[in-house]
Design a protein around this motif. Structure first.
Motif, PDB file in Angstrom:
ATOM      1  N   ALA A 170       2.848   7.311   2.813  1.00  0.00           N
ATOM      2  CA  ALA A 170       3.541   6.239   2.092  1.00  0.00           C
ATOM      3  C   ALA A 170       4.803   5.815   2.828  1.00  0.00           C
ATOM      4  O   ALA A 170       5.062   4.620   3.009  1.00  0.00           O
ATOM      5  CB  ALA A 170       3.883   6.690   0.673  1.00  0.00           C
ATOM      6  N   THR A 171       5.578   6.784   3.283  1.00  0.00           N
ATOM      7  CA  THR A 171       6.807   6.476   4.011  1.00  0.00           C
ATOM      8  C   THR A 171       6.504   5.748   5.318  1.00  0.00           C
ATOM      9  O   THR A 171       7.179   4.775   5.663  1.00  0.00           O
ATOM     10  CB  THR A 171       7.595   7.768   4.296  1.00  0.00           C
ATOM     11  N   GLY A 194       0.819  -1.218   0.000  1.00  0.00           N
ATOM     12  CA  GLY A 194       0.000   0.000   0.000  1.00  0.00           C
ATOM     13  C   GLY A 194       0.844   1.255   0.000  1.00  0.00           C
ATOM     14  O   GLY A 194       0.562   2.220  -0.724  1.00  0.00           O
ATOM     15  N   GLY A 195       1.905   1.264   0.800  1.00  0.00           N
ATOM     16  CA  GLY A 195       2.806   2.414   0.833  1.00  0.00           C
ATOM     17  C   GLY A 195       3.504   2.628  -0.495  1.00  0.00           C
ATOM     18  O   GLY A 195       3.658   3.761  -0.952  1.00  0.00           O
ATOM     19  N   SER A 196       3.905   1.534  -1.116  1.00  0.00           N
ATOM     20  CA  SER A 196       4.556   1.643  -2.424  1.00  0.00           C
ATOM     21  C   SER A 196       3.600   2.179  -3.481  1.00  0.00           C
ATOM     22  O   SER A 196       3.976   3.004  -4.312  1.00  0.00           O
ATOM     23  CB  SER A 196       5.086   0.279  -2.860  1.00  0.00           C
ATOM     24  N   LEU A 229       0.988   4.127  -2.920  1.00  0.00           N
ATOM     25  CA  LEU A 229       0.810   5.550  -2.640  1.00  0.00           C
ATOM     26  C   LEU A 229       2.004   6.374  -3.117  1.00  0.00           C
ATOM     27  O   LEU A 229       1.836   7.472  -3.645  1.00  0.00           O
ATOM     28  CB  LEU A 229       0.595   5.778  -1.142  1.00  0.00           C
ATOM     29  N   LEU A 230       3.195   5.832  -2.938  1.00  0.00           N
ATOM     30  CA  LEU A 230       4.398   6.536  -3.373  1.00  0.00           C
ATOM     31  C   LEU A 230       4.418   6.700  -4.886  1.00  0.00           C
ATOM     32  O   LEU A 230       4.719   7.773  -5.403  1.00  0.00           O
ATOM     33  CB  LEU A 230       5.638   5.792  -2.892  1.00  0.00           C
ATOM     34  N   CYS A 244       3.877   3.873   6.020  1.00  0.00           N
ATOM     35  CA  CYS A 244       3.427   2.506   5.702  1.00  0.00           C
ATOM     36  C   CYS A 244       4.597   1.600   5.358  1.00  0.00           C
ATOM     37  O   CYS A 244       4.682   0.469   5.851  1.00  0.00           O
ATOM     38  CB  CYS A 244       2.435   2.523   4.540  1.00  0.00           C
ATOM     39  N   ILE A 245       5.498   2.079   4.529  1.00  0.00           N
ATOM     40  CA  ILE A 245       6.634   1.253   4.117  1.00  0.00           C
ATOM     41  C   ILE A 245       7.541   0.944   5.304  1.00  0.00           C
ATOM     42  O   ILE A 245       7.952  -0.200   5.504  1.00  0.00           O
ATOM     43  CB  ILE A 245       7.416   1.939   2.980  1.00  0.00           C
ATOM     44  N   LEU A 260       0.589  12.570   1.261  1.00  0.00           N
ATOM     45  CA  LEU A 260       0.739  11.254   0.639  1.00  0.00           C
ATOM     46  C   LEU A 260       2.150  10.711   0.832  1.00  0.00           C
ATOM     47  O   LEU A 260       2.330   9.519   1.100  1.00  0.00           O
ATOM     48  CB  LEU A 260       0.421  11.323  -0.858  1.00  0.00           C
ATOM     49  N   LEU A 261       3.136  11.568   0.712  1.00  0.00           N
ATOM     50  CA  LEU A 261       4.514  11.144   0.911  1.00  0.00           C
ATOM     51  C   LEU A 261       4.745  10.681   2.343  1.00  0.00           C
ATOM     52  O   LEU A 261       5.394   9.654   2.582  1.00  0.00           O
ATOM     53  CB  LEU A 261       5.467  12.280   0.549  1.00  0.00           C
ATOM     54  N   GLN A 277       1.838   9.307  -5.831  1.00  0.00           N
ATOM     55  CA  GLN A 277       2.333  10.645  -5.528  1.00  0.00           C
ATOM     56  C   GLN A 277       3.350  11.096  -6.561  1.00  0.00           C
ATOM     57  O   GLN A 277       3.338  12.239  -7.005  1.00  0.00           O
ATOM     58  CB  GLN A 277       2.938  10.648  -4.114  1.00  0.00           C
TER      59      GLN A 277
END
Length: 71
Positions: free
Chosen positions: A53-54, A13-15, A17-18, A56-57, A49-50, A21
């Motif tokens: 995303a960060t 999910g984080g990837s 979103l990244l 989450c990752i 978003l950044l 973005q």
């Protein structure tokens, strides 16, 4: 839901979103020319978003690390 599936979900999910973005707000690959929001709002959404995303990752990687170090 097991910890490994949670970590995979967070990293995936984080990837995603990244990548979203980068494509929409950083105009990577010239796919999106104008996201349709004003300058300040665009910066706020892009930064949010950044950050998400960060987070989450990093959280997914931490969960994966915790699981492998416990074995």
């Amino acid at each position: 839901m097991s910890e490994i599936s949670k970590s995979r979900l967070l990293v995936s999910g984080g990837s995603l979103l990244l990548v979203f973005q980068l494509i929409v707000f950083q105009r990577a690959f010239d796919i999106v020319e104008n996201p349709g929001v004003s300058g300040t709002l665009e910066d706020l959404i892009s930064g949010g978003l950044l950050l998400i995303a960060t987070t989450c990752i990093v959280s997914g990687a931490y969960l994966r690390y915790q699981r492998t170090s416990a074995l």
